[in-house]
Design a protein around this motif. Structure first.
Motif, PDB file in Angstrom:
ATOM      1  N   ASN A 145      36.683   6.667  68.614  1.00 18.71           N
ATOM      2  CA  ASN A 145      35.043   6.009  69.199  1.00 18.71           C
ATOM      3  C   ASN A 145      33.548   6.600  68.519  1.00 18.71           C
ATOM      4  OD1 ASN A 145      33.372   4.852  70.435  1.00 18.71           O
ATOM      5  ND2 ASN A 145      34.787   4.140  72.083  1.00 18.71           N
ATOM      6  N   PRO A 146      33.097   5.879  68.195  1.00 16.14           N
ATOM      7  CA  PRO A 146      32.039   6.913  66.838  1.00 16.14           C
ATOM      8  C   PRO A 146      30.815   6.641  68.096  1.00 16.14           C
ATOM      9  CG  PRO A 146      31.994   4.488  66.680  1.00 16.14           C
ATOM     10  CD  PRO A 146      33.318   4.241  67.143  1.00 16.14           C
ATOM     11  N   ALA A 147      31.083   6.038  69.716  1.00 15.72           N
ATOM     12  CA  ALA A 147      29.963   6.168  70.169  1.00 15.72           C
ATOM     13  C   ALA A 147      30.049   7.300  71.256  1.00 15.72           C
ATOM     14  CB  ALA A 147      29.832   4.863  71.357  1.00 15.72           C
ATOM     15  N   SER A 148      31.501   7.499  71.396  1.00 15.27           N
ATOM     16  CA  SER A 148      32.007   8.417  72.689  1.00 15.27           C
ATOM     17  C   SER A 148      33.233   9.218  72.375  1.00 15.27           C
ATOM     18  CB  SER A 148      31.804   7.448  73.995  1.00 15.27           C
ATOM     19  OG  SER A 148      32.310   8.709  75.480  1.00 15.27           O
ATOM     20  N   PRO A 149      33.578  10.067  72.925  1.00 12.05           N
ATOM     21  CA  PRO A 149      34.713  10.948  73.228  1.00 12.05           C
ATOM     22  C   PRO A 149      35.448  10.464  74.458  1.00 12.05           C
ATOM     23  CG  PRO A 149      33.518  12.399  73.284  1.00 12.05           C
ATOM     24  CD  PRO A 149      32.387  11.404  73.239  1.00 12.05           C
ATOM     25  N   VAL A 209      34.738  16.835  80.078  1.00 14.55           N
ATOM     26  CA  VAL A 209      33.587  17.251  79.918  1.00 14.55           C
ATOM     27  C   VAL A 209      34.022  19.143  80.476  1.00 14.55           C
ATOM     28  CG1 VAL A 209      30.997  18.672  80.057  1.00 14.55           C
ATOM     29  CG2 VAL A 209      31.766  16.311  79.470  1.00 14.55           C
ATOM     30  N   LEU A 210      34.677  18.983  81.869  1.00 12.25           N
ATOM     31  CA  LEU A 210      35.500  19.284  82.189  1.00 12.25           C
ATOM     32  C   LEU A 210      36.210  20.526  81.773  1.00 12.25           C
ATOM     33  CD1 LEU A 210      35.437  17.694  86.246  1.00 12.25           C
ATOM     34  CD2 LEU A 210      33.645  20.395  85.538  1.00 12.25           C
ATOM     35  N   PRO A 253      28.672  15.300  68.180  1.00 12.85           N
ATOM     36  CA  PRO A 253      29.574  14.228  67.139  1.00 12.85           C
ATOM     37  C   PRO A 253      29.228  13.230  66.906  1.00 12.85           C
ATOM     38  CG  PRO A 253      31.017  15.912  67.789  1.00 12.85           C
ATOM     39  CD  PRO A 253      30.024  16.294  68.185  1.00 12.85           C
ATOM     40  N   HIS A 254      28.704  12.862  68.249  1.00  9.28           N
ATOM     41  CA  HIS A 254      28.384  11.546  68.328  1.00  9.28           C
ATOM     42  C   HIS A 254      27.717  10.769  68.935  1.00  9.28           C
ATOM     43  CE1 HIS A 254      33.012  11.966  68.586  1.00  9.28           C
ATOM     44  NE2 HIS A 254      32.829  13.050  69.535  1.00  9.28           N
TER      45      HIS A 254
END
Length: 323
Positions: A145-149, A209-210, A253-254
């Motif tokens: 997803n280019p917007a978010s992992p 993130v965790l 990267p996003h």
């Protein structure tokens, strides 16, 4: 006179087998001279140019100003995305034909290096005038997803650790080029969360993130040769290293949408204050691009999110310190 002697003036000598062998091509030699030259595999710069030309053919003449192809392969599974923007900045998605997948695989194979291995993904940016640039990612995870992992993309899933392990086995590289997160010691997903930050475990994006904090902490400790408790003087240096790795892995990267959503979740949980004018930030812009014209709002959002991540990193390092 000796200077006028012609070594071929003797007819008998000219008709001898030795003379014939020296002056008359054999049948095999004639066949070799007339046989077609086998085609050679294009070099990787030539394959890049071929890929750019293929993308241009796909886009045709539709008024686009810039096209961006993202192409990745991990464990023989390819993912791709092709997007254009016009002169006014309006974006459009395009289908990627199988021919470009085939070129991507050939390019990846051609660029595989015994020392650095094979890249995981590439981004080819093509201008309508024909010029192009290529960037190759050897050490960061691939997100669909280019917007978010943290949101599913076109494939719905992203490669897991086992997929990366199989890909690295298929395309081996020197140990120094194996990303910290891909090393066996980096497999831990346990993370220490203080009571204040416990709600983050179920907030959008923060579980990812965790996991990144836990994984990068384990990787950094392993790389530094720490198997037991840490000294207090080591915590700050390793903490900054881990924080930078998490930001590079899951944020840079996003698009800015990821950072803004993480910040909004923390604000909703009363872990961070609201930032005036944060709604004016362009969520479709990448974080790296947004930093080029950084605003007070962006600086405040980054400071808040990185502060929370830094606290999580310190919690994990402190737990290791206690052993």
């Amino acid at each position: 006179m000796a200077m006028d002697t012609d070594v071929t003036s003797d007819p008998a000598a000219a008709d001898s087998p030795a003379a014939t062998a020296a002056t008359t091509p054999t049948a095999a030699a004639k066949a070799a001279a007339t046989a077609p030259t086998p085609p050679t595999e294009p070099t990787w710069p030539e394959l890049q140019s071929e890929m750019a030309a293929a993308v241009a053919r796909v886009l045709g003449d539709e008024g686009w100003a810039e096209g961006t192809l993202f192409w990745a392969e991990v464990d023989s599974v390819a993912s791709e995305r092709l997007e254009t923007v016009d002169a006014t900045g309006v974006a459009r998605e395009h289908d990627v034909p199988e021919s470009i997948d085939a070129l991507g695989r050939r390019l990846r194979d051609a660029m595989t290096d015994p020392d650095k291995g094979a890249w995981f993904s590439m981004t080819l940016t093509l201008a309508s005038g024909g010029s192009f640039t290529s960037r190759f990612n050897y050490d960061r995870r691939v997100y669909d997803n280019p917007a978010s992992p943290f949101a599913p993309g076109q494939l719905g899933d992203v490669p897991d650790d086992d997929a990366y392990a199989r890909d690295l086995a298929r395309h081996p590289r020197s140990p120094r080029y194996v990303p910290l997160w891909a090393r066996p010691r980096a497999a831990s997903t346990d993370v220490v969360v203080s009571g204040l930050y416990e709600p983050l475990r179920t907030a959008w994006g923060w579980p990812g993130v965790l996991a990144g904090v836990a994984q990068q902490t384990t990787a950094a400790l392993a790389a530094a040769g720490h198997d037991g408790p840490l000294g207090a003087s080591q915590v700050d240096a390793l903490g900054q290293q881990v924080l930078s790795a998490v930001v590079a892995d899951v944020l840079e990267p996003h698009r800015l949408a990821t950072l803004l959503r993480l910040h909004a979740e923390a604000v909703a949980l009363r872990l961070l204050p609201d930032v005036p004018d944060s709604e004016t930030l362009d969520a479709d812009e990448t974080l790296v691009a947004a930093r080029a014209h950084s605003t007070p709002a962006l600086l405040a959002v980054e400071a808040g999110v990185y502060g929370v991540i830094g606290d999580l990193v310190r919690s994990n390092l402190t737990a290791r310190l206690r052993g």
